[in-house]
Design an enzyme around this catalytic site. Structure first.
Site, mmCIF file in Angstrom:
data_model
loop_
_atom_site.group_PDB
_atom_site.id
_atom_site.type_symbol
_atom_site.label_atom_id
_atom_site.label_comp_id
_atom_site.label_asym_id
_atom_site.label_seq_id
_atom_site.Cartn_x
_atom_site.Cartn_y
_atom_site.Cartn_z
ATOM 1 N N HIS A 257 2.871 1.871 3.997
ATOM 2 C CA HIS A 257 2.302 3.077 3.379
ATOM 3 C C HIS A 257 2.589 4.349 4.179
ATOM 4 O O HIS A 257 1.906 5.359 3.995
ATOM 5 C CB HIS A 257 0.788 2.914 3.192
ATOM 6 N N CYS B 34 8.559 18.094 5.514
ATOM 7 C CA CYS B 34 8.818 19.185 4.584
ATOM 8 C C CYS B 34 9.601 18.586 3.417
ATOM 9 O O CYS B 34 10.690 18.049 3.621
ATOM 10 C CB CYS B 34 9.621 20.301 5.259
HETATM 11 P P1 NAD Z 1 -9.695 -2.364 2.930
HETATM 12 O O1 NAD Z 1 -10.438 -1.133 3.285
HETATM 13 O O2 NAD Z 1 -9.533 -2.711 1.504
HETATM 14 O O3 NAD Z 1 -10.341 -3.640 3.632
HETATM 15 C C1 NAD Z 1 -10.623 -3.732 4.974
HETATM 16 C C2 NAD Z 1 -10.760 -5.225 5.329
HETATM 17 O O4 NAD Z 1 -11.000 -5.334 6.720
HETATM 18 C C3 NAD Z 1 -11.917 -5.938 4.618
HETATM 19 O O5 NAD Z 1 -11.438 -7.163 4.104
HETATM 20 C C4 NAD Z 1 -12.954 -6.170 5.729
HETATM 21 O O6 NAD Z 1 -13.693 -7.370 5.541
HETATM 22 C C5 NAD Z 1 -12.062 -6.272 6.942
HETATM 23 N N1 NAD Z 1 -12.664 -5.897 8.213
HETATM 24 C C6 NAD Z 1 -13.553 -4.897 8.465
HETATM 25 N N2 NAD Z 1 -13.825 -4.827 9.776
HETATM 26 C C7 NAD Z 1 -13.093 -5.785 10.380
HETATM 27 C C8 NAD Z 1 -12.934 -6.198 11.729
HETATM 28 N N3 NAD Z 1 -13.574 -5.605 12.756
HETATM 29 N N4 NAD Z 1 -12.080 -7.224 11.980
HETATM 30 C C9 NAD Z 1 -11.417 -7.851 10.967
HETATM 31 N N5 NAD Z 1 -11.533 -7.500 9.672
HETATM 32 C C10 NAD Z 1 -12.360 -6.479 9.395
HETATM 33 O O7 NAD Z 1 -8.346 -2.240 3.694
HETATM 34 P P2 NAD Z 1 -6.899 -2.560 3.209
HETATM 35 O O8 NAD Z 1 -6.901 -3.830 2.437
HETATM 36 O O9 NAD Z 1 -6.058 -2.438 4.396
HETATM 37 O O10 NAD Z 1 -6.539 -1.389 2.154
HETATM 38 C C11 NAD Z 1 -6.936 -0.070 2.242
HETATM 39 C C12 NAD Z 1 -5.778 0.891 2.093
HETATM 40 O O11 NAD Z 1 -6.237 2.096 2.611
HETATM 41 C C13 NAD Z 1 -4.573 0.514 2.905
HETATM 42 O O12 NAD Z 1 -3.531 0.378 2.054
HETATM 43 C C14 NAD Z 1 -4.338 1.649 3.895
HETATM 44 O O13 NAD Z 1 -3.155 2.361 3.566
HETATM 45 C C15 NAD Z 1 -5.454 2.582 3.699
HETATM 46 N N6 NAD Z 1 -6.303 2.762 4.909
HETATM 47 C C16 NAD Z 1 -5.736 2.845 6.133
HETATM 48 C C17 NAD Z 1 -6.534 3.010 7.242
HETATM 49 C C18 NAD Z 1 -5.872 3.098 8.592
HETATM 50 O O14 NAD Z 1 -4.716 3.512 8.662
HETATM 51 N N7 NAD Z 1 -6.574 2.694 9.656
HETATM 52 C C19 NAD Z 1 -7.921 3.094 7.118
HETATM 53 C C20 NAD Z 1 -8.464 3.023 5.839
HETATM 54 C C21 NAD Z 1 -7.644 2.839 4.744
#
Ligand code: NAD
Length: 246
Positions: free
Chosen positions: A119, A127
């Site tokens: 992503h 830009c």
């Molecule tokens: P999600 O938000 O859908 O799910 C997060 C997952 O992490 C859940 O299944 C939860 O149970 C688990 N989780 C929470 N805390 C945890 C821990 N300490 N250890 C292990 N597991 C844990 O996340 P996703 O499926 O990655 O999708 C969200 C989208 O949003 C992604 O595509 C991403 O691009 C974006 N996003 C990115 C970030 C980042 O870059 N850090 C943060 C938020 C969202």
């Protein structure tokens, strides 16, 4: 489905090609909340700010939220133990690559090199007119709409907005790494975001054993996962690392 850590250790020991797939859960212990759920970012911000159409129609409103989330907040986060262990495992030849859905740059910051950012990456800005790339510290983020030093066009964070396609190279490399894996390690993702959610399924179809680390069951746990390790990414990764060293 297995739930024993010894089983995961054995699979990792015997594997020839381990591919890792990470989601927002791996960065929670770095202080970055997931988007969804009780403490998710979308309880504080309107997700429309990351829709491509909205961004171009309402750039000042979008940029205000983007600056707060991705630069004032994400920008301060540091890699945690789980990121660091993965970087060391790559240096030791225990894993080949990481496919990440995250856009926080923390795998690179931890020292991982073979990282496929499905992503994109928020710590890069582009830009759209001339293609010039900037680091956040190279531009004035206090401007209502940050602009390119070369042509003055509006900058866009170099991650995938809602309504935008996956970068071709990351797409090709991620599916190819899923293809090659004999062990596929999923960490902290719900499996709800398409098309990223297909990647572990491709690995499974090609015969990889799937190990999953998550605080709670995901869409993969029942149908795709072979070994489910319930818990926080840092705790489980340090336990795996400790046992792999013996
Ligand atoms: P999600 O938000 O859908 O799910 C997060 C997952 O992490 C859940 O299944 C939860 O149970 C688990 N989780 C929470 N805390 C945890 C821990 N300490 N250890 C292990 N597991 C844990 O996340 P996703 O499926 O990655 O999708 C969200 C989208 O949003 C992604 O595509 C991403 O691009 C974006 N996003 C990115 C970030 C980042 O870059 N850090 C943060 C938020 C969202």
């Amino acid at each position: 489905m297995e739930t024993s850590i010894d089983c995961a250790v054995e699979l990792l020991r015997q594997a020839k090609h381990v591919t890792v797939f990470t989601g927002a859960g791996i960065s929670v212990e770095s202080g970055i909340p997931p988007f969804r759920g009780e403490n998710g970012l979308w309880n504080q911000y309107d997700p429309r700010v990351l829709e491509l159409e909205y961004f171009y129609a309402q750039p000042e409103l979008s940029w205000k939220a983007i600056k707060a989330i991705f630069y004032d907040f994400f920008g301060k986060a540091k890699p945690n133990l789980a990121h660091e262990i993965l970087a060391r495992m790559e240096r030791n030849g225990q894993i080949k690559s990481i496919i990440t859905q995250n856009i926080d740059n923390l795998h690179f910051e931890a020292g991982s090199e073979n990282v496929y950012e499905f992503h994109g990456n928020s710590q890069r800005l582009i830009c759209r007119e001339c293609g010039r790339i900037y680091k956040p510290e190279e531009i004035n983020l206090d401007k209502a709409v940050p602009s390119c030093h070369t042509d003055g066009a509006m900058l866009k964070p170099d991650f995938v907005f809602f309504g935008e396609g996956i970068p071709e190279e990351a797409h090709t490399n991620s599916f190819s790494e899923a293809d090659k894996a004999d062990v596929f390690l999923i960490i902290g993702t719900t499996g709800e975001v398409v098309p990223a959610s297909m990647i572990p399924k491709i690995a499974k179809q090609n015969g990889a054993k799937i190990i999953e680390i998550n605080l709670e069951p995901s869409l993969y746990t029942i149908e795709t996962t072979d070994v489910y390790l319930q818990g926080k990414a840092c705790e489980i990764m340090s336990e795996l690392d400790k046992r792999l060293r013996v």
